[in-house]
Write a protein that holds these residues in place. Structure first.
Motif, PDB file in Angstrom:
ATOM      1  N   GLY A  12       0.783  -1.224   0.000  1.00  0.00           N
ATOM      2  CA  GLY A  12       0.000   0.000   0.000  1.00  0.00           C
ATOM      3  C   GLY A  12       0.818   1.279   0.000  1.00  0.00           C
ATOM      4  N   HIS A  13       2.139   1.155  -0.090  1.00  0.00           N
ATOM      5  CA  HIS A  13       3.011   2.342  -0.106  1.00  0.00           C
ATOM      6  C   HIS A  13       2.697   3.182  -1.346  1.00  0.00           C
ATOM      7  N   ALA A  14       2.538   4.509  -1.154  1.00  0.00           N
ATOM      8  CA  ALA A  14       2.249   5.415  -2.266  1.00  0.00           C
ATOM      9  C   ALA A  14       3.361   6.451  -2.359  1.00  0.00           C
ATOM     10  N   LYS A  15       3.689   6.834  -3.596  1.00  0.00           N
ATOM     11  CA  LYS A  15       4.761   7.803  -3.802  1.00  0.00           C
ATOM     12  C   LYS A  15       4.534   8.519  -5.128  1.00  0.00           C
ATOM     13  N   ASP A  16       4.815   9.830  -5.155  1.00  0.00           N
ATOM     14  CA  ASP A  16       4.801  10.602  -6.387  1.00  0.00           C
ATOM     15  C   ASP A  16       6.229  10.662  -6.911  1.00  0.00           C
ATOM     16  N   VAL A  17       6.393  10.361  -8.204  1.00  0.00           N
ATOM     17  CA  VAL A  17       7.729  10.273  -8.803  1.00  0.00           C
ATOM     18  C   VAL A  17       7.819  11.194 -10.015  1.00  0.00           C
ATOM     19  N   LEU A  18       8.865  12.013 -10.058  1.00  0.00           N
ATOM     20  CA  LEU A  18       9.139  12.882 -11.197  1.00  0.00           C
ATOM     21  C   LEU A  18       9.930  12.067 -12.213  1.00  0.00           C
ATOM     22  N   GLN A  19       9.339  11.853 -13.401  1.00  0.00           N
ATOM     23  CA  GLN A  19       9.970  11.027 -14.433  1.00  0.00           C
ATOM     24  C   GLN A  19       9.855  11.685 -15.794  1.00  0.00           C
ATOM     25  N   LYS A  20      10.790  11.359 -16.673  1.00  0.00           N
ATOM     26  CA  LYS A  20      10.699  11.775 -18.066  1.00  0.00           C
ATOM     27  C   LYS A  20       9.641  10.915 -18.751  1.00  0.00           C
ATOM     28  N   LEU A  21       9.081  11.434 -19.832  1.00  0.00           N
ATOM     29  CA  LEU A  21       8.097  10.652 -20.583  1.00  0.00           C
ATOM     30  C   LEU A  21       8.698   9.375 -21.144  1.00  0.00           C
ATOM     31  N   ALA A  22       9.985   9.417 -21.497  1.00  0.00           N
ATOM     32  CA  ALA A  22      10.642   8.259 -22.100  1.00  0.00           C
ATOM     33  C   ALA A  22      11.087   7.219 -21.071  1.00  0.00           C
ATOM     34  N   ASP A  23      11.070   7.559 -19.767  1.00  0.00           N
ATOM     35  CA  ASP A  23      11.499   6.608 -18.731  1.00  0.00           C
ATOM     36  C   ASP A  23      10.526   5.436 -18.623  1.00  0.00           C
ATOM     37  N   ALA A  24      11.057   4.265 -18.354  1.00  0.00           N
ATOM     38  CA  ALA A  24      10.229   3.074 -18.145  1.00  0.00           C
ATOM     39  C   ALA A  24       9.505   3.197 -16.806  1.00  0.00           C
ATOM     40  N   LEU A  26       8.165   2.435 -13.128  1.00  0.00           N
ATOM     41  CA  LEU A  26       8.766   1.724 -12.003  1.00  0.00           C
ATOM     42  C   LEU A  26       7.917   0.506 -11.672  1.00  0.00           C
ATOM     43  N   THR A  27       8.567  -0.577 -11.240  1.00  0.00           N
ATOM     44  CA  THR A  27       7.820  -1.786 -10.879  1.00  0.00           C
ATOM     45  C   THR A  27       8.168  -2.271  -9.475  1.00  0.00           C
ATOM     46  N   GLN A  28       9.348  -1.923  -8.957  1.00  0.00           N
ATOM     47  CA  GLN A  28       9.775  -2.397  -7.639  1.00  0.00           C
ATOM     48  C   GLN A  28       9.440  -1.357  -6.579  1.00  0.00           C
ATOM     49  N   CYS A  29       8.715  -1.767  -5.553  1.00  0.00           N
ATOM     50  CA  CYS A  29       8.314  -0.889  -4.460  1.00  0.00           C
ATOM     51  C   CYS A  29       9.535  -0.510  -3.623  1.00  0.00           C
ATOM     52  N   PRO A  30       9.753   0.781  -3.368  1.00  0.00           N
ATOM     53  CA  PRO A  30      10.906   1.182  -2.548  1.00  0.00           C
ATOM     54  C   PRO A  30      10.732   0.815  -1.070  1.00  0.00           C
ATOM     55  N   ALA A  31       9.509   0.549  -0.608  1.00  0.00           N
ATOM     56  CA  ALA A  31       9.272   0.226   0.789  1.00  0.00           C
ATOM     57  C   ALA A  31       9.440  -1.261   1.093  1.00  0.00           C
ATOM     58  N   CYS A  32       8.803  -2.137   0.276  1.00  0.00           N
ATOM     59  CA  CYS A  32       8.837  -3.570   0.578  1.00  0.00           C
ATOM     60  C   CYS A  32       9.652  -4.384  -0.421  1.00  0.00           C
ATOM     61  N   GLY A  33      10.006  -3.808  -1.561  1.00  0.00           N
ATOM     62  CA  GLY A  33      10.807  -4.501  -2.560  1.00  0.00           C
ATOM     63  C   GLY A  33      10.026  -5.393  -3.504  1.00  0.00           C
ATOM     64  N   ALA A  34       8.715  -5.473  -3.331  1.00  0.00           N
ATOM     65  CA  ALA A  34       7.891  -6.317  -4.208  1.00  0.00           C
ATOM     66  C   ALA A  34       7.791  -5.689  -5.596  1.00  0.00           C
ATOM     67  N   GLU A  35       7.531  -6.524  -6.590  1.00  0.00           N
ATOM     68  CA  GLU A  35       7.401  -6.067  -7.981  1.00  0.00           C
ATOM     69  C   GLU A  35       5.949  -5.693  -8.301  1.00  0.00           C
ATOM     70  N   THR A  36       5.245  -5.096  -7.347  1.00  0.00           N
ATOM     71  CA  THR A  36       3.838  -4.745  -7.529  1.00  0.00           C
ATOM     72  C   THR A  36       3.619  -3.230  -7.461  1.00  0.00           C
ATOM     73  N   PHE A  37       4.642  -2.453  -7.749  1.00  0.00           N
ATOM     74  CA  PHE A  37       4.569  -0.990  -7.755  1.00  0.00           C
ATOM     75  C   PHE A  37       4.065  -0.560  -9.124  1.00  0.00           C
ATOM     76  N   SER A  38       2.944   0.159  -9.188  1.00  0.00           N
ATOM     77  CA  SER A  38       2.387   0.533 -10.487  1.00  0.00           C
ATOM     78  C   SER A  38       1.856   1.973 -10.473  1.00  0.00           C
ATOM     79  N   LYS A  39       1.759   2.539 -11.685  1.00  0.00           N
ATOM     80  CA  LYS A  39       1.237   3.896 -11.844  1.00  0.00           C
ATOM     81  C   LYS A  39      -0.254   3.913 -11.539  1.00  0.00           C
ATOM     82  N   GLN A  40      -0.697   5.028 -10.971  1.00  0.00           N
ATOM     83  CA  GLN A  40      -2.109   5.239 -10.679  1.00  0.00           C
ATOM     84  C   GLN A  40      -2.683   6.256 -11.670  1.00  0.00           C
TER      85      GLN A  40
END
Length: 94
Positions: A12-24, A26-40
């Motif tokens: 349930g960790h939430a974070k706002d990330v500044l990214q370029k349009l061309a950047d891939a 993110l998939t790895q959660c910075p809090a728990c390390g799971a690969e379930t981090f997705s854009k909202q």
């Protein structure tokens, strides 16, 4: 660069990330390390209201309105002639 909202489906960790349009994404959660981090999906951070503005609205820098200056009487266009008086009898339909 746009700011993307991310959320982890595992912890349930939430974070706002500044990214370029061309950047891939993110998939790895910075809090728990799971690969379930997705854009909202989020609402836009601004609203466009009213009829808009034009390039001439803010030119000049004096703070005065963009209304045109009055035309001197000597340069003003001639007024349209007054309509003719109504000459029909009282039974006409116009």
């Amino acid at each position: 660069m746009p700011i993307y909202a991310y959320r982890c489906a595992s912890c349930g960790h939430a974070k706002d990330v500044l990214q370029k349009l061309a950047d891939a994404p993110l998939t790895q959660c910075p809090a728990c390390g799971a690969e379930t981090f997705s854009k909202q999906v989020t609402a836009a951070g601004f609203q466009l209201k009213g009829s808009g503005w034009y390039a001439t609205d803010f030119k000049g820098g004096t703070g005065a309105s963009s209304a045109a200056a009055p035309v001197p009487a000597a340069e003003a266009p001639a007024a349209a002639p007054a309509p003719a008086a109504h000459t029909c009898s009282g039974s006409c339909s116009h």
